[in-house]
Design an enzyme around this catalytic site. Structure first.
Site, PDB file in Angstrom:
ATOM      1  N   GLY A  51       0.853  -1.184   0.000  1.00 28.77           N
ATOM      2  CA  GLY A  51       0.000   0.000   0.000  1.00 28.77           C
ATOM      3  C   GLY A  51       0.886   1.230   0.000  1.00 28.77           C
ATOM      4  O   GLY A  51       2.038   1.171   0.428  1.00 28.77           O
ATOM      5  N   THR A  52       0.354   2.325  -0.488  1.00 29.19           N
ATOM      6  CA  THR A  52       1.233   3.476  -0.670  1.00 29.19           C
ATOM      7  C   THR A  52       0.888   4.674   0.210  1.00 29.19           C
ATOM      8  O   THR A  52       1.402   4.767   1.313  1.00 29.19           O
ATOM      9  CB  THR A  52       1.286   3.873  -2.160  1.00 29.19           C
ATOM     10  OG1 THR A  52      -0.044   3.919  -2.681  1.00 29.19           O
ATOM     11  CG2 THR A  52       2.054   2.850  -2.959  1.00 29.19           C
TER      12      THR A  52
END
Length: 279
Positions: A51-52
């Protein structure tokens, strides 16, 4: 842990203990805790989805948290519609960056931890107490973090003692740090924070705060390939959570879509986004 021959719960469930579900697992089923699992050697970070970018900002009466929808695996887009913002309990939320699978599992365990405490004690933990419990979970994942599978969440909630929102960030060792006004984590966090520095105002309403976080995610996606901007073709938009004295509420997709349409429309005229005043 299974039922015994007579169909009764195992002794572990009938033995008096503390209010921590993590301590219960550590004593009776340690293999279920993420940090207790053994891994091989080497850096595994490029082999699992990540996830960013997550952003959070406070406003008068609460806090907003927003997360983009992209998960990456090396240079590949692993998922376009992953959700990274979750309610932790009635008055707090958590956003995830880092190894997506481990992060989602940690969030679920954190949710159970808070619910378990409330059921046994008859009251909820303070916001600081919740932040400390999450810190302990992250610390338990240190061995995996050393192999590239770090989980770096962002925690926020409504504090009844101050009648306002608070934000907590963490490092991979479990260090807990309270942030002021706004913060961001993940690969696009530098760009998102830079955007919020120019857009944030202490007097913002909840709606203005939501717009600012969406602008920040747009700026992050503009400069960081691992952060997903609004997907206008698929109508995939950031997940927005708002926490106030009334509790956690996920903003409906239709409302987020209206704000995104406005932001994207304005970017067609000014691609770099709104200009901040010089004075």
């Amino acid at each position: 842990m299974t039922f015994d021959a007579s169909g009764r719960l195992p002794e572990a469930f009938l033995t008096p203990g503390g209010s921590s579900f993590m301590d219960f697992l550590a004593g009776h089923a340690p293999d279920l805790l993420p940090g207790r699992r053994s891994l091989g050697t080497g850096d595994l970070s490029k082999d699992v989805p990540h996830g960013t970018t997550i952003v959070a900002a406070t406003f008068d009466g609460g806090v907003v948290m927003a997360g983009d929808r992209r998960a990456t695996m090396g240079n590949i887009i692993a998922q376009r519609d992953i959700e990274k913002v979750f309610p932790a309990d009635e008055y707090s939320c958590v956003g995830i960056a880092g190894s997506a699978g481990l992060a989602i599992e940690m969030v679920r365990l954190f949710q159970v931890e808070l619910e378990h405490y409330e059921k046994l004690e008859g009251t909820t933990l303070s916001l600081d107490g919740k932040a400390n419990r999450l810190s302990a979970l992250i610390r338990g994942n240190l061995a995996m973090a050393m192999q590239g599978l770090a989980v770096v969440p962002l925690f926020a909630g409504y504090d009844h003692d101050i009648s306002g929102g608070r934000i907590f960030s963490y490092d991979p060792t479990g260090g807990r740090y309270e942030e002021q006004a706004f913060h961001s984590v993940g690969s696009g966090s530098l760009f998102a924070r830079g955007s919020l520095k120019k857009l944030y105002r202490e007097s913002m309403s909840a709606a203005e705060c939501v717009t600012a976080t969406i602008q920040a995610l747009y700026d992050a996606a503009d400069d960081d390939s691992a952060t997903g901007g609004p997907d206008m073709a698929r109508r995939i938009f950031p997940v927005i959570g708002v926490v106030t004295a009334d509790g956690y509420q996920r903003m409906p997709e239709a409302e987020v879509g209206e704000i995104v349409d406005s932001v994207v429309g304005a970017r067609l005229q000014r691609p770099d986004g709104p200009a901040a005043p010089l004075s």
